[in-house]
Design an enzyme around this catalytic site. Structure first.
Site, mmCIF file in Angstrom:
data_model
loop_
_atom_site.group_PDB
_atom_site.id
_atom_site.type_symbol
_atom_site.label_atom_id
_atom_site.label_comp_id
_atom_site.label_asym_id
_atom_site.label_seq_id
_atom_site.Cartn_x
_atom_site.Cartn_y
_atom_site.Cartn_z
ATOM 1 N N PRO A 113 0.824 -1.218 0.000
ATOM 2 C CA PRO A 113 0.000 0.000 0.000
ATOM 3 C C PRO A 113 0.857 1.267 0.000
ATOM 4 O O PRO A 113 1.840 1.343 0.731
ATOM 5 C CB PRO A 113 -0.806 -0.109 1.302
ATOM 6 C CG PRO A 113 -0.166 -1.171 2.110
ATOM 7 C CD PRO A 113 0.599 -2.052 1.193
ATOM 8 N N MET A 114 0.469 2.239 -0.804
ATOM 9 C CA MET A 114 1.215 3.498 -0.853
ATOM 10 C C MET A 114 0.258 4.681 -0.950
ATOM 11 O O MET A 114 -0.450 4.832 -1.953
ATOM 12 C CB MET A 114 2.159 3.521 -2.063
ATOM 13 C CG MET A 114 3.421 2.711 -1.861
ATOM 14 S SD MET A 114 4.467 2.771 -3.324
ATOM 15 C CE MET A 114 3.486 1.870 -4.498
ATOM 16 N N ALA A 115 0.256 5.512 0.092
ATOM 17 C CA ALA A 115 -0.583 6.705 0.083
ATOM 18 C C ALA A 115 -0.214 7.559 -1.126
ATOM 19 O O ALA A 115 0.968 7.770 -1.406
ATOM 20 C CB ALA A 115 -0.358 7.483 1.379
ATOM 21 N N CYS A 144 3.423 2.762 9.802
ATOM 22 C CA CYS A 144 3.616 4.117 9.274
ATOM 23 C C CYS A 144 4.562 4.933 10.180
ATOM 24 O O CYS A 144 4.342 5.034 11.385
ATOM 25 C CB CYS A 144 2.272 4.830 9.133
ATOM 26 S SG CYS A 144 2.479 6.472 8.421
ATOM 27 N N LYS A 183 0.305 -4.990 8.717
ATOM 28 C CA LYS A 183 1.566 -4.641 8.047
ATOM 29 C C LYS A 183 2.374 -3.799 9.015
ATOM 30 O O LYS A 183 1.889 -2.803 9.548
ATOM 31 C CB LYS A 183 1.291 -3.881 6.745
ATOM 32 C CG LYS A 183 2.569 -3.534 6.020
ATOM 33 C CD LYS A 183 2.286 -3.157 4.579
ATOM 34 C CE LYS A 183 3.520 -2.603 3.915
ATOM 35 N NZ LYS A 183 3.883 -1.259 4.386
ATOM 36 N N ASN A 221 8.633 -7.456 2.780
ATOM 37 C CA ASN A 221 8.566 -6.251 1.957
ATOM 38 C C ASN A 221 9.808 -5.391 2.214
ATOM 39 O O ASN A 221 10.331 -5.348 3.304
ATOM 40 C CB ASN A 221 7.270 -5.494 2.340
ATOM 41 C CG ASN A 221 7.279 -4.033 1.922
ATOM 42 O OD1 ASN A 221 7.284 -3.135 2.756
ATOM 43 N ND2 ASN A 221 7.273 -3.780 0.626
ATOM 44 N N ASP A 242 12.506 -2.935 -0.653
ATOM 45 C CA ASP A 242 13.562 -2.875 -1.669
ATOM 46 C C ASP A 242 13.470 -3.942 -2.754
ATOM 47 O O ASP A 242 14.484 -4.260 -3.389
ATOM 48 C CB ASP A 242 14.960 -2.945 -1.025
ATOM 49 C CG ASP A 242 15.276 -1.697 -0.210
ATOM 50 O OD1 ASP A 242 14.504 -0.712 -0.311
ATOM 51 O OD2 ASP A 242 16.280 -1.709 0.517
ATOM 52 N N GLY A 256 6.450 -2.128 -3.308
ATOM 53 C CA GLY A 256 5.935 -0.759 -3.225
ATOM 54 C C GLY A 256 6.500 0.123 -4.312
ATOM 55 O O GLY A 256 6.054 0.104 -5.465
HETATM 56 C C1 LIG Z 1 4.721 7.289 -0.949
HETATM 57 C C2 LIG Z 1 4.567 6.113 -0.028
HETATM 58 C C3 LIG Z 1 3.372 5.923 0.629
HETATM 59 C C4 LIG Z 1 3.212 4.824 1.491
HETATM 60 N N1 LIG Z 1 2.005 4.631 2.101
HETATM 61 C C5 LIG Z 1 1.799 3.506 2.848
HETATM 62 C C6 LIG Z 1 0.513 3.206 3.367
HETATM 63 O O1 LIG Z 1 -0.473 3.917 3.158
HETATM 64 N N2 LIG Z 1 0.391 2.073 4.112
HETATM 65 C C7 LIG Z 1 1.457 1.228 4.362
HETATM 66 O O2 LIG Z 1 1.292 0.216 5.030
HETATM 67 N N3 LIG Z 1 2.679 1.497 3.869
HETATM 68 C C8 LIG Z 1 2.864 2.596 3.106
HETATM 69 N N4 LIG Z 1 4.088 2.822 2.544
HETATM 70 C C9 LIG Z 1 5.166 1.833 2.721
HETATM 71 C C10 LIG Z 1 5.183 0.813 1.584
HETATM 72 O O3 LIG Z 1 4.006 0.043 1.555
HETATM 73 C C11 LIG Z 1 6.379 -0.144 1.710
HETATM 74 O O4 LIG Z 1 6.287 -0.797 2.936
HETATM 75 C C12 LIG Z 1 7.737 0.579 1.647
HETATM 76 O O5 LIG Z 1 7.757 1.526 0.612
HETATM 77 C C13 LIG Z 1 8.874 -0.426 1.435
HETATM 78 O O6 LIG Z 1 8.637 -1.195 0.278
HETATM 79 P P1 LIG Z 1 9.398 -0.858 -1.120
HETATM 80 O O7 LIG Z 1 10.860 -0.839 -0.835
HETATM 81 O O8 LIG Z 1 8.979 -1.961 -2.049
HETATM 82 O O9 LIG Z 1 8.904 0.485 -1.541
HETATM 83 C C14 LIG Z 1 4.285 3.921 1.698
HETATM 84 C C15 LIG Z 1 5.483 4.132 1.035
HETATM 85 C C16 LIG Z 1 5.645 5.201 0.166
HETATM 86 C C17 LIG Z 1 6.956 5.385 -0.535
#
Ligand SMILES: Cc1cc2nc3c(=O)[nH]c(=O)nc-3n(C[C@H](O)[C@H](O)[C@H](O)COP(=O)(O)O)c2cc1C
Length: 333
Positions: A19-21, A109, A153, A217, A219, A241
């Site tokens: 999930p990504m806001a 978060c 998460k 999760n 990188d 993500g």
């Molecule tokens: C812009 C942004 C928004 C995010 N929003 C959320 C969110 O709403 N809920 C959540 O559990 N994690 C959120 N994350 C974290 C990601 O889900 C993920 O755990 C984190 O980016 C590491 O994974 P990655 O290396 O694949 O990006 C967010 C990350 C980014 C960069």
């Protein structure tokens, strides 16, 4: 990867969108589903806001399409068990939202505004409260005529010195959580530095005796990093993500790569522009055009990264206010 079951729900391909806001919009999630992602949760939504203000303003963050997504998950954040219970009751009384497959709880978060209220990663410091939240969510879904799993998460720690929180993971499992996903960074790391597969593995081991799937999760950006996190953590599923932003093809590529099948080439400029347009057109189904175009501006740079003339295209697209203008600029009119 082998399919997994979260509660009664079978996830055929446990390679999912994290999930990504600001990015996990419904159109993007539908696109990622189409590329083979197992499921794609919404971004975090305030349980307290739903409790006291109803669905209203929160809908834009939690819109789901059971038909187009098949498996849906709404992610809630908060600090009080009662807020979660009330929010789930409201969700389950709202048409369409009441078809949601999974309720996910954000306990990771790192944003100070969220942490200050005792929500998100702050819950790692209060395992009792975290457990009570899981129990409250389980109670809220227990009266339904179908099984709605409750997942969490979280991260590998609240303090910089933390190297995984095995006891916290156990507390979540003891409370009845149906799946745990761990991002291999601590709260102060935010999204910087390296995600630690070692710290994730520690939490994975702590809950191995429980019959629940564990997702890793952090990188994952290509087949090699996916293979590495799976091997080093022993996880049952992965969430991707940032590397999926502007690159939903990553689900297809990693799925094929892990299965030893032929991996499609990275899409050419035309395909990327068409996909970008799909993000805009998807939004037009439920947003006024000006709002849809504005939202589209923040995802647009990720699709254009590396293309010839990307900088000039971005400047032009940032001043567009209508879909037709966007199409002309992208040469897709
Ligand atoms: C812009 C942004 C928004 C995010 N929003 C959320 C969110 O709403 N809920 C959540 O559990 N994690 C959120 N994350 C974290 C990601 O889900 C993920 O755990 C984190 O980016 C590491 O994974 P990655 O290396 O694949 O990006 C967010 C990350 C980014 C960069």
């Amino acid at each position: 990867m082998k399919s997994v079951k979260i509660g009664d729900i079978k996830i055929e391909n446990p390679i999912c969108l994290s999930p990504m806001a600001g990015f996990s919009s419904l159109p993007f999630r539908i696109i990622c589903n189409g590329m083979g992602a197992g499921y794609c949760p919404t971004e975090l939504v305030s349980a307290r806001s739903i409790r006291y203000n109803g669905i209203g303003k929160s809908l834009r963050y939690m819109r789901i399409s059971p038909e187009e997504e098949k498996i849906t998950a709404i992610q809630l954040f908060g600090s009080e068990p009662e807020d979660f219970e009330a929010a789930i009751d409201t969700i389950m009384a709202t048409p369409v939202l009441n078809e949601v497959t999974i309720i996910d709880i954000n306990m990771g978060c790192p944003v100070p505004k969220v942490v200050k209220t005792g929500s998100g990663s702050a819950l790692m410091e209060d395992p009792k409260k975290a457990s009570d939240i899981v129990k409250a969510c389980k109670k809220a879904v227990s009266g339904l005529s179908r099984n709605v799993p409750v997942t969490v998460k979280t991260r590998t720690g609240f303090d910089a010195a933390d190297k995984g929180k095995p006891d916290f993971a156990k507390a979540l499992a003891d409370a009845g959580c149906d799946m745990i996903c761990v991002h291999g960074r601590t709260r102060p790391q935010m999204y910087h530095g390296e995600s630690s597969n070692e710290a994730i593995a520690l939490m994975r081991e702590a809950v191995r005796e429980y019959d629940i799937p564990f997702f890793a999760n952090g990188d994952i950006c290509d087949i090699d990093s996916a293979r590495k996190i799976i091997e080093q953590t022993g996880c049952d599923g992965i969430m991707i993500g940032r590397a999926a932003r502007g690159n939903p093809w990553i689900f297809e590529q990693i799925t094929a790569g892990l299965a030893g099948s032929e991996v499609q080439k990275y899409p050419d400029a035309d395909e990327r522009k068409h996909m970008l347009l799909r993000e805009l057109e998807g939004r037009l189904k439920y947003l006024p055009e000006d709002v849809a175009v504005r939202e589209f501006r923040s995802v647009m740079p990720f699709y254009l990264k590396g293309l010839d003339g990307a900088a000039a295209l971005k400047v032009k697209l940032c001043s567009a206010t209508k879909t037709e203008e966007v199409k002309e600029i992208l040469d897709l009119a």
